[in-house]
Design an enzyme around this catalytic site. Structure first.
Site, PDB file in Angstrom:
ATOM      1  N   ASP A  22       0.843  -1.207   0.000  1.00 50.75           N
ATOM      2  CA  ASP A  22       0.000   0.000   0.000  1.00 50.75           C
ATOM      3  C   ASP A  22       0.878   1.256   0.000  1.00 50.75           C
ATOM      4  O   ASP A  22       0.571   2.259  -0.647  1.00 50.75           O
ATOM      5  CB  ASP A  22      -0.904  -0.010   1.242  1.00 50.75           C
ATOM      6  CG  ASP A  22      -2.236   0.689   1.037  1.00 50.75           C
ATOM      7  OD1 ASP A  22      -2.332   1.518   0.126  1.00 50.75           O
ATOM      8  OD2 ASP A  22      -3.183   0.418   1.789  1.00 50.75           O
ATOM      9  N   CYS A 246      -4.378   4.369  -2.329  1.00 47.14           N
ATOM     10  CA  CYS A 246      -4.752   3.699  -3.576  1.00 47.14           C
ATOM     11  C   CYS A 246      -4.675   4.676  -4.738  1.00 47.14           C
ATOM     12  O   CYS A 246      -5.328   5.723  -4.715  1.00 47.14           O
ATOM     13  CB  CYS A 246      -6.177   3.155  -3.454  1.00 47.14           C
ATOM     14  SG  CYS A 246      -6.790   2.479  -5.008  1.00 47.14           S
ATOM     15  N   ASN A 255      -1.785   5.440   4.889  1.00 49.68           N
ATOM     16  CA  ASN A 255      -2.344   4.556   5.927  1.00 49.68           C
ATOM     17  C   ASN A 255      -2.051   5.139   7.306  1.00 49.68           C
ATOM     18  O   ASN A 255      -1.188   6.002   7.455  1.00 49.68           O
ATOM     19  CB  ASN A 255      -1.662   3.183   5.855  1.00 49.68           C
ATOM     20  CG  ASN A 255      -1.904   2.473   4.558  1.00 49.68           C
ATOM     21  OD1 ASN A 255      -1.447   2.901   3.514  1.00 49.68           O
ATOM     22  ND2 ASN A 255      -2.618   1.371   4.615  1.00 49.68           N
TER      23      ASN A 255
HETATM   24  N1  COA Z   1      -0.593  -9.887 -13.127  1.00 51.04           N
HETATM   25  C1  COA Z   1       0.067  -9.564 -14.266  1.00 51.04           C
HETATM   26  N2  COA Z   1      -0.524  -9.207 -15.393  1.00 51.04           N
HETATM   27  C2  COA Z   1      -1.874  -9.208 -15.414  1.00 51.04           C
HETATM   28  C3  COA Z   1      -2.623  -9.523 -14.283  1.00 51.04           C
HETATM   29  C4  COA Z   1      -1.930  -9.877 -13.104  1.00 51.04           C
HETATM   30  N3  COA Z   1      -2.576 -10.176 -11.971  1.00 51.04           N
HETATM   31  N4  COA Z   1      -3.920  -9.428 -14.593  1.00 51.04           N
HETATM   32  C5  COA Z   1      -3.981  -9.056 -15.876  1.00 51.04           C
HETATM   33  N5  COA Z   1      -2.748  -8.927 -16.372  1.00 51.04           N
HETATM   34  C6  COA Z   1      -2.362  -8.531 -17.732  1.00 51.04           C
HETATM   35  C7  COA Z   1      -3.019  -9.375 -18.798  1.00 51.04           C
HETATM   36  O1  COA Z   1      -2.275 -10.538 -19.037  1.00 51.04           O
HETATM   37  C8  COA Z   1      -3.016  -8.433 -19.973  1.00 51.04           C
HETATM   38  O2  COA Z   1      -1.717  -8.373 -20.511  1.00 51.04           O
HETATM   39  P1  COA Z   1      -1.471  -8.050 -22.085  1.00 51.04           P
HETATM   40  O3  COA Z   1      -2.004  -6.662 -22.300  1.00 51.04           O
HETATM   41  O4  COA Z   1       0.003  -8.142 -22.219  1.00 51.04           O
HETATM   42  O5  COA Z   1      -2.247  -9.092 -22.814  1.00 51.04           O
HETATM   43  C9  COA Z   1      -3.282  -7.093 -19.328  1.00 51.04           C
HETATM   44  O6  COA Z   1      -2.836  -7.209 -17.957  1.00 51.04           O
HETATM   45  C10 COA Z   1      -4.737  -6.702 -19.350  1.00 51.04           C
HETATM   46  O7  COA Z   1      -5.493  -7.769 -18.821  1.00 51.04           O
HETATM   47  P2  COA Z   1      -7.012  -7.603 -18.379  1.00 51.04           P
HETATM   48  O8  COA Z   1      -7.508  -8.883 -17.820  1.00 51.04           O
HETATM   49  O9  COA Z   1      -7.785  -6.994 -19.522  1.00 51.04           O
HETATM   50  O10 COA Z   1      -6.864  -6.598 -17.185  1.00 51.04           O
HETATM   51  P3  COA Z   1      -7.405  -5.116 -17.045  1.00 51.04           P
HETATM   52  O11 COA Z   1      -6.626  -4.195 -17.889  1.00 51.04           O
HETATM   53  O12 COA Z   1      -8.878  -5.140 -17.164  1.00 51.04           O
HETATM   54  O13 COA Z   1      -6.997  -4.839 -15.506  1.00 51.04           O
HETATM   55  C11 COA Z   1      -6.583  -5.729 -13.305  1.00 51.04           C
HETATM   56  C12 COA Z   1      -7.561  -5.594 -14.453  1.00 51.04           C
HETATM   57  C13 COA Z   1      -7.355  -6.186 -12.092  1.00 51.04           C
HETATM   58  C14 COA Z   1      -5.527  -6.748 -13.656  1.00 51.04           C
HETATM   59  C15 COA Z   1      -5.876  -4.372 -13.056  1.00 51.04           C
HETATM   60  O14 COA Z   1      -6.837  -3.359 -13.034  1.00 51.04           O
HETATM   61  C16 COA Z   1      -5.104  -4.368 -11.768  1.00 51.04           C
HETATM   62  O15 COA Z   1      -4.098  -5.052 -11.622  1.00 51.04           O
HETATM   63  N6  COA Z   1      -5.531  -3.555 -10.792  1.00 51.04           N
HETATM   64  C17 COA Z   1      -4.887  -3.487  -9.512  1.00 51.04           C
HETATM   65  C18 COA Z   1      -5.145  -2.154  -8.901  1.00 51.04           C
HETATM   66  C19 COA Z   1      -4.509  -2.032  -7.556  1.00 51.04           C
HETATM   67  O16 COA Z   1      -3.652  -2.792  -7.149  1.00 51.04           O
HETATM   68  N7  COA Z   1      -4.936  -1.012  -6.811  1.00 51.04           N
HETATM   69  C20 COA Z   1      -4.412  -0.697  -5.547  1.00 51.04           C
HETATM   70  C21 COA Z   1      -4.734  -1.679  -4.489  1.00 51.04           C
HETATM   71  S1  COA Z   1      -6.347  -1.511  -3.825  1.00 51.04           S
HETATM   72 ZN    ZN Z   2      -5.108   0.924   1.893  1.00 47.83          ZN
END
Ligand code: COA
Ligand code: ZN
Length: 314
Positions: A22, A246, A255
């Site tokens: 975080d 975030c 935090n």
């Molecule tokens: N680890 C690594 N790569 C990932 C992944 C993961 N957990 N999940 C998805 N990807 C990759 C996919 O393989 C794809 O790669 P490519 O473009 O090379 O083909 C790309 O990311 C897009 O995948 P998709 O399933 O369409 O994901 P998205 O763009 O809709 O994003 C999340 C969804 C959830 C993966 C993304 O929004 C995310 O990681 N969010 C985390 C936010 C966060 O941590 N916030 C703070 C904490 S609360």
């Molecule tokens: Zn937090």
């Protein structure tokens, strides 16, 4: 510390560090992998119950934590400390399994708007994906915690009702998760709301491991932590120096600060098991690492037993 109030049988409080997840996730300048490893190794000796090492999220969403595998592989794992990671989807869980973690900390939001902003999907899609992740975890004998973001309120859709929050608790509790973290993602909770949520959750699911995750965005962080303890909670997420937030929640800030939380609980006579002086040293060095002052009041003022020279009376 000298003016600690002795309790007959001090209540144990479990402190869980989140600074390298975080705390680091919204930093703009990449922190080298070896610096992350070195910090976690120092923190591992400070008495924590759990350390959230990194997140297995998309490297496009959180570039700072793209080295999650390398960090997990590089750290020394202190016996007695649990090493957890944040996981948003099945791909993240599969990555985590390749390096071995003590816990999957799954994440989704109670707020539909924040879930869309943070995870690029609706809550129902997140939930369905996490059902598969929980099955995978259980098949691999890995403990599961679920962090419910915006449990108290969302900066885009307002206050979260207790009923709505509880409906998500029910769904995850029915899937056999070990614990649930009640996250105040942007510091919207107040102590009365904290008391209500802590009482409702523990009454309904007394065997779940409950964690409270506060941000100090509106200065209510430690008051909320105290309200939680007074309502029977014994487990907290906090971040060294108060770093954190975030990147997909407008207005998010740090935090609650680990050293301030530990300092308060120690003074009150609780058993945190933490090495407060080691924490202060780590926090000071973290300021140097990120190149700016951290929002830790304790780092500025020192502990209550720090004495100053009296001013000259000439
Ligand atoms: N680890 C690594 N790569 C990932 C992944 C993961 N957990 N999940 C998805 N990807 C990759 C996919 O393989 C794809 O790669 P490519 O473009 O090379 O083909 C790309 O990311 C897009 O995948 P998709 O399933 O369409 O994901 P998205 O763009 O809709 O994003 C999340 C969804 C959830 C993966 C993304 O929004 C995310 O990681 N969010 C985390 C936010 C966060 O941590 N916030 C703070 C904490 S609360
Ligand atoms: Zn937090």
């Amino acid at each position: 510390m000298t003016n600690t109030v002795p309790l007959k049988s001090p209540k144990r409080i479990y402190i869980q560090e989140v600074v390298t997840r975080d705390g680091f996730q919204a930093e703009s300048t990449f922190i080298p992998t070896e610096e992350k490893i070195a910090l976690i190794n120092r923190l591992s000796r400070a008495g924590y119950a759990k350390i959230e090492v990194s997140s297995f999220t998309s490297p496009k969403a959180i570039p700072m934590l793209a080295d999650a595998e390398a960090v997990m592989k590089g750290i020394y794992r202190e016996p007695g400390v649990e090493y957890t990671v944040l996981i948003p989807n099945l791909k993240g869980a599969e990555r985590a399994l390749t390096v071995g973690v003590d816990e999957f900390n799954l994440v989704m939001s109670v707020s539909e708007t924040h879930n869309q902003a943070n995870l690029k999907m609706g809550r129902e899609d997140s939930f369905q994906g996490l059902v598969s992740v929980i099955e995978l975890a259980h098949a691999n004998k890995t403990a599961v915690n679920i962090s419910l973001s915006t449990s108290f309120g969302c900066p885009m859709s307002g206050i979260t009702s207790l009923a709505e929050f509880m409906s998500w608790v029910d769904r995850f509790a029915n899937l056999g998760v070990r614990g649930i973290t009640i996250c105040d993602t942007t510091g919207m909770a107040n102590p009365a709301q904290v008391q209500a949520i802590c009482e409702a959750t523990q009454a309904k699911y007394p065997k779940l491991q409950w964690t409270l995750h506060f941000h100090n965005t509106r200065g209510m962080g430690l008051a909320n932590a105290l309200a939680a303890v007074n309502s029977g909670i014994d487990r907290f997420d906090s971040s060294l120096g108060g770093l954190g937030g975030c990147p997909y929640a407008p207005g998010a800030t740090g935090n609650i600060c680990t050293e301030e939380l530990v300092h308060m609980f120690d003074l009150m006579g609780f058993d945190t098991n933490m090495q407060i002086d080691a924490l202060l040293e780590c926090s000071k060095d973290l300021q140097t690492l990120i190149g700016r002052v951290l929002p830790s009041q304790l780092l500025m003022a020192g502990k209550v037993d720090r004495l100053y020279e009296a001013p000259c009376q000439s």
